[in-house]
Design a protein around this motif. Structure first.
Motif, PDB file in Angstrom:
ATOM      1  N   SER A 423       0.849  -1.193   0.000  1.00  0.00           N
ATOM      2  CA  SER A 423       0.000   0.000   0.000  1.00  0.00           C
ATOM      3  C   SER A 423       0.883   1.241   0.000  1.00  0.00           C
ATOM      4  O   SER A 423       1.933   1.263   0.655  1.00  0.00           O
ATOM      5  CB  SER A 423      -0.920   0.021   1.226  1.00  0.00           C
ATOM      6  OG  SER A 423      -1.826  -1.051   1.190  1.00  0.00           O
ATOM      7  N   ASN A 429      -5.979   8.030   0.780  1.00  0.00           N
ATOM      8  CA  ASN A 429      -6.690   6.803   1.151  1.00  0.00           C
ATOM      9  C   ASN A 429      -5.787   5.585   1.198  1.00  0.00           C
ATOM     10  O   ASN A 429      -6.268   4.464   1.308  1.00  0.00           O
ATOM     11  CB  ASN A 429      -7.871   6.545   0.201  1.00  0.00           C
ATOM     12  CG  ASN A 429      -8.893   5.594   0.799  1.00  0.00           C
ATOM     13  OD1 ASN A 429      -9.124   5.598   2.011  1.00  0.00           O
ATOM     14  ND2 ASN A 429      -9.495   4.772  -0.030  1.00  0.00           N
ATOM     15  N   GLN A 430      -4.452   5.772   1.092  1.00  0.00           N
ATOM     16  CA  GLN A 430      -3.476   4.678   1.190  1.00  0.00           C
ATOM     17  C   GLN A 430      -3.904   3.469   0.332  1.00  0.00           C
ATOM     18  O   GLN A 430      -4.206   2.389   0.848  1.00  0.00           O
ATOM     19  CB  GLN A 430      -3.273   4.213   2.638  1.00  0.00           C
ATOM     20  CG  GLN A 430      -2.591   5.236   3.527  1.00  0.00           C
ATOM     21  CD  GLN A 430      -3.542   6.271   4.091  1.00  0.00           C
ATOM     22  OE1 GLN A 430      -4.619   5.917   4.533  1.00  0.00           O
ATOM     23  NE2 GLN A 430      -3.149   7.532   4.085  1.00  0.00           N
ATOM     24  N   PRO A 431      -3.956   3.608  -0.993  1.00  0.00           N
ATOM     25  CA  PRO A 431      -4.480   2.523  -1.833  1.00  0.00           C
ATOM     26  C   PRO A 431      -3.480   1.379  -1.975  1.00  0.00           C
ATOM     27  O   PRO A 431      -2.284   1.512  -1.761  1.00  0.00           O
ATOM     28  CB  PRO A 431      -4.715   3.227  -3.174  1.00  0.00           C
ATOM     29  CG  PRO A 431      -3.676   4.299  -3.201  1.00  0.00           C
ATOM     30  CD  PRO A 431      -3.534   4.769  -1.789  1.00  0.00           C
ATOM     31  N   ASN A 454      -8.506   0.649  -0.526  1.00  0.00           N
ATOM     32  CA  ASN A 454      -7.871   0.544   0.783  1.00  0.00           C
ATOM     33  C   ASN A 454      -8.066  -0.861   1.336  1.00  0.00           C
ATOM     34  O   ASN A 454      -9.061  -1.519   1.036  1.00  0.00           O
ATOM     35  CB  ASN A 454      -8.463   1.580   1.747  1.00  0.00           C
ATOM     36  CG  ASN A 454      -7.662   1.664   3.031  1.00  0.00           C
ATOM     37  OD1 ASN A 454      -7.806   0.850   3.923  1.00  0.00           O
ATOM     38  ND2 ASN A 454      -6.818   2.679   3.126  1.00  0.00           N
ATOM     39  N   CYS A 455      -7.114  -1.303   2.149  1.00  0.00           N
ATOM     40  CA  CYS A 455      -7.182  -2.665   2.688  1.00  0.00           C
ATOM     41  C   CYS A 455      -8.372  -2.869   3.615  1.00  0.00           C
ATOM     42  O   CYS A 455      -8.687  -4.022   3.947  1.00  0.00           O
ATOM     43  CB  CYS A 455      -5.888  -3.004   3.445  1.00  0.00           C
ATOM     44  SG  CYS A 455      -4.458  -3.224   2.362  1.00  0.00           S
TER      45      CYS A 455
END
Length: 916
Positions: A423, A429-431, A454-455
């Motif tokens: 990530s 949004n930390q994709p 996102n996770c």
């Protein structure tokens, strides 16, 4: 350069149009061009104005026709109405008679005409001629212009029914038929009927139309004329507004044409100045481009159509090892062998599109002949009939090495059995930017489905897990963490994810990415949960089991003791844990008095084996405990193999032995009680069969047989009642809300005791007392108690019955108290009062089976009540049947205490008032 800004704001379509006009007008004098523009503008203005004027006239014509149709419909309706009225007047004149007085109700313009009186009425000769020309059988006739008047268009005649030659004639006036003008109409409408060859009006009007209306089978031509006369200034202006707008638009177009032409002239002058400036700027740009291309790290080479180098930058020296001067005039195939295999035209056709080749991978050749990987991009363009081809060559040696290393790492990650996800922490949004195939297999998501997400999509509805908070804190600090999460696959199924997060930092120490390695541990968690559940169940069984358990660990020391063993032996787990097996045996032996004490003590309880021992490591023994109270325990010892635990199982069989003893005693007592009357019956019947007796003696013997049979029947009935009550547990009780006083009175009325004239002294309250009971079963219990009161007071004495109240377990109870002054009972006899077949009198002088009080106890307890007994030897006995009081019963405090004292010979009754 400052004059170029206005042209940049002109749209591209206008510029193209200006270019065409410039080419067209460039060879014409300015006066001719201006004249042509003016003539064209005037023609366009006239054309637009005429079209708008014709459209306005057409619109007015359509509006007039609609107005004329409306007038036609109204005139037709009025003619039809006149025709209907004439028919009605004709019918009424026939019914009312023919005198002039009787026809006074007719309108002034309606006359009555008799055909055979025509000689007396010469003024109607034209009308008579019209009527004579009509065909026979017509009901209504229209004669046009029979009366000379500009307003009269003719006469409408109808015959009078039943009167030969009589007619009603009605003159039709055009003014009466014409509808009034509408206030909201913009048209001034006029009209006239065209009769007897009239050609219509010659007056000048805006619009005119001729329509037909029907009357009495004839078509009357109606000419309608109209003049458009708007009622306000807005209507008048709107008529010519379109024409004015069209004329204005034409003039504006002419002015625009002149403006564009003048703009072309000024543009032509500025273009000459711009050309000089562009030449100067082009020279500066060429110099600048040369500097830029020489500074480029990639080799840039320009060749002709045959691949001969025409120009190249300085980067060719570092890439190919040849200076630009050495490459010019030579074929490019010397340093790029791939170009020598085929003509450049076919190479472009094979590897490019739209005259371009982008990112073609090949091998170059340095000056010393060494081959190295390169990426070639090329483009070609035709300039003045010649092809110019530009090549951009990039040395990819270092990139290939890096690519191979990255490919190896990617293959290693892709081949991993554990899911790997990366990530980005720098993007919103930390994709997810990478997911390996194992991640897809574990989660069910395809790689393209999770990229950019996102996770947290794996968390489903469970966003508040403790492990999620641990991750958030670790990410906020930029640290690694290891957690177990409850995640959800794409299909919604749950799986346990063992996740290890590791940060990746850049050269400045800033965390840019996080690498997550996940492992599906669902099966392991399921096994652990099953194991935990099994452990909890075993612990629950171990804690709640009524049997005792003691576990010795592999060292032979006590490790676990359950509560049931503590209750059985009085030994506490805290005192036993840590004891060796031998010490535990010695402690247990001090509390037991086993029959096998010597043998067990000599060999140790763990070593003693009975004949029934299980050969698979199971040992059994029986212990007789005297502390904390006498108990009989069965101990089973299961010994595992080496380095295994030993489990001791203890079962209290005291109650089972007591039940066996009671069963044996019950069978013995039942056999004895059944045998006694059977022996008497058998003996007397045998005497009667074998010997002869007098009638008196014979009657006495039959009476004895009858009494013993009655005893036997009562005994069997009571056994059956007791068995039925115990087996059904009150399920066959017909319980209902009962009034207690009538039920007690019914039992007393039906109570008959042989050879005993005493009556029960009964004191019952006047207020109703209600209980929830089966009347039949409660009557049986009360009958048994009263029967015992009679039987166990053979010397006489009063038998008393009253009602008492008490509060028991937060509930009001009413008691039926029966007191006798008989032989009473000792405390030992009271303890065995409810045993089956037990009788306080063992002399046999008092009849009975010993089951009555057992039945009473079962019935009352199944009603939710209790039976209390207070008795003193040689004084008397008091038996109280306690039942839950229902709504309406008098509540109160107990007669004495809830615990009645056995030494009290009598319990005084209390009235409901006292109880309250």
């Amino acid at each position: 350069m400052a004059d170029r800004q206005p042209l940049e704001d002109v749209p591209e379509q206008v510029l193209r149009l200006m270019g065409r006009l410039e080419r067209f007008t460039g060879r014409m004098p300015m006066g001719q061009v201006v004249s042509a523009i003016v003539v064209l503008g005037v023609l366009l203005t006239a054309l637009m104005t005429g079209a708008v004027w014709w459209a306005e006239r057409y619109r007015q014509g359509q509006a007039f026709r609609a107005e004329a149709r409306s007038v036609q419909a109204q005139v037709q309706d009025r003619l039809s109405h006149r025709l209907l009225q004439l028919h009605q007047m004709s019918a009424l004149s026939w019914m009312g008679g023919g005198t002039q007085a009787e026809l006074a109700w007719l309108p002034d313009d309606v006359i009555r005409l008799v055909v055979h009186q025509a000689s007396a009425r010469q003024s109607h000769s034209l009308l008579l001629q019209c009527l004579a020309r009509q065909q026979a059988g017509e009901q209504t006739r229209f004669c046009p212009t029979v009366v000379r008047s500009s307003d009269v268009i003719g006469a409408l005649a109808a015959p009078v029914p039943g009167k030969e030659g009589e007619w009603l004639v009605w003159s039709i006036k055009a003014s009466a038929l014409w509808p009034p003008s509408r206030a909201d109409s913009a048209w001034q409408i006029a009209g006239r009927f065209l009769l007897n060859g009239d050609q219509g009006s010659d007056s000048v009007t805006d619009q005119a139309i001729t329509l037909n209306v029907s009357l009495a089978g004839r078509q009357l031509p109606l000419q309608i004329t109209g003049r458009y006369a708007p009622r306000d200034w807005m209507g008048a202006v709107s008529t010519w507004a379109g024409v004015a707008v069209a004329a204005t638009a034409g003039l504006l177009f002419t002015a625009a044409g002149l403006h564009v032409y003048l703009l072309l002239i000024s543009t032509r002058r500025r273009a000459r100045e711009m050309a000089r400036e562009m030449n100067s700027a082009l020279q500066r740009t060429q110099s600048r481009n040369q500097v830029v291309m020489d500074a480029a790290p990639d080799a840039i080479v320009m060749t002709d159509a045959h691949g001969v180098v025409q120009w190249c930058n300085q980067a060719c020296s570092s890439i190919f090892g040849r200076p630009p001067e050495a490459m010019m005039g030579h074929g490019l195939a010397e340093v790029l062998p791939v170009l020598g295999e085929a003509p450049l035209q076919s190479w472009f056709d094979q590897h490019g599109f739209s005259n371009r080749v982008i990112g073609y991978e090949a091998f170059g050749r340095r000056n010393e002949g060494t081959a190295f990987p390169v990426t070639v991009s090329a483009s070609r363009a035709e300039l003045e009939g010649e092809w110019i081809i530009t090549f951009i060559v990039r040395d990819t040696t270092d990139a290939k090495w890096a690519e191979q290393e990255l490919l190896l790492r990617d293959r290693a990650i892709a081949s991993s059995a554990e899911g790997v996800v990366i990530s980005s922490m720098t993007l919103p949004n930390q994709p997810i930017i990478y997911a390996n195939p194992a991640f897809e297999r574990i989660t069910g998501y395809e790689g393209h489905e999770v990229l950019g997400m996102n996770c947290r999509l794996l968390q489903g509805p469970e966003h508040e897990q403790p492990a999620v908070e641990v991750m958030r804190q670790a990410i906020a600090r930029g640290e690694a963490c290891h957690v177990v999460l409850r995640n959800f696959r794409k299909d919604g199924s749950l799986f346990y994810n063992e996740l290890a997060l590791s940060p990746v930092s850049n050269a400045d120490g800033q965390v840019t990415h996080y690498v997550g390695v996940q492992k599906d541990i669902t099966e392991r968690m399921a096994a652990e949960q099953v194991l935990q559940l099994r452990t909890e169940r075993l612990n629950a069984v171990f804690e709640l089991s009524p049997d005792g358990f003691v576990v010795l660990d592999k060292r032979g020391e006590v490790s676990i003791v359950n509560p049931s063993f503590e209750r059985m032996t009085g030994l506490l787990a805290a005192d036993l844990v840590g004891l060796s097996g031998e010490a535990f045996d010695e402690l247990l032996w001090t509390r037991s008095e086993s029959v096998e004490s010597s043998a067990v003590k000599a060999g140790g309880m763990l070593g003693a084996r009975d004949e029934g021992d299980d050969p698979a490591g199971m040992q059994r023994s029986v212990l007789q405990l005297h502390t904390p109270k006498p108990r009989t325990l069965v101990r089973i010892v299961r010994q595992g193999g080496q380095d295994s635990e030993t489990v001791m199982y203890f079962r209290d069989i005291t109650h089972e032995l007591e039940v066996d003893r009671m069963k044996s005693e019950f069978l013995a007592m039942a056999a004895h009680e059944l045998r006694t009357p059977m022996v008497s019956i058998f003996g007397f019947t045998e005497l009667l069969l074998k010997r002869s007796f007098s009638d008196e003696r014979r009657a006495d013997m039959l009476g004895t047989i009858h009494r013993q049979a009655s005893v036997l029947i009562n005994l069997v009935n009571e056994l059956l009642d007791l068995a039925r009550i115990e087996s059904r547990q009150g399920k066959d009780f017909k319980r209902a809300r009962q009034h207690l006083q009538p039920l007690v009175a019914s039992v007393l009325d039906s109570l008959l005791v042989h050879n005993d004239p005493r009556k029960v002294r009964c004191e019952l309250p006047g207020e109703a007392v209600w209980v929830d009971a089966d009347a039949e079963k409660l009557s049986l219990a009360l009958t048994n108690v009263l029967s015992n009161a009679y039987k166990y007071s053979p010397e006489g004495g009063d038998i008393e019955l009253d009602l008492v109240w008490r509060l028991h377990e937060q509930r009001d109870q009413v008691g039926i108290r029966v007191t006798d002054h008989g032989i009473g009972m000792t405390p030992e006899q009271q303890e065995r009062l409810f045993e089956r077949f037990y009788r306080a009198d063992t002399s046999g002088n008092i009849p009975g089976t010993g089951l009555g009080m057992t039945i009473v106890k079962e019935i009352i307890e199944l009603h939710g009540g209790q039976v209390t007994v207070l008795s003193a030897f040689e004084v008397g006995t008091t038996v109280t049947l306690w039942l839950p009081a229902q709504a309406g019963a008098e509540p109160g405090s107990p007669a004495g205490d809830d615990h009645e004292h056995a030494g009290d010979a009598q319990i005084k009754s209390r009235s409901p008032e006292t109880a309250a």
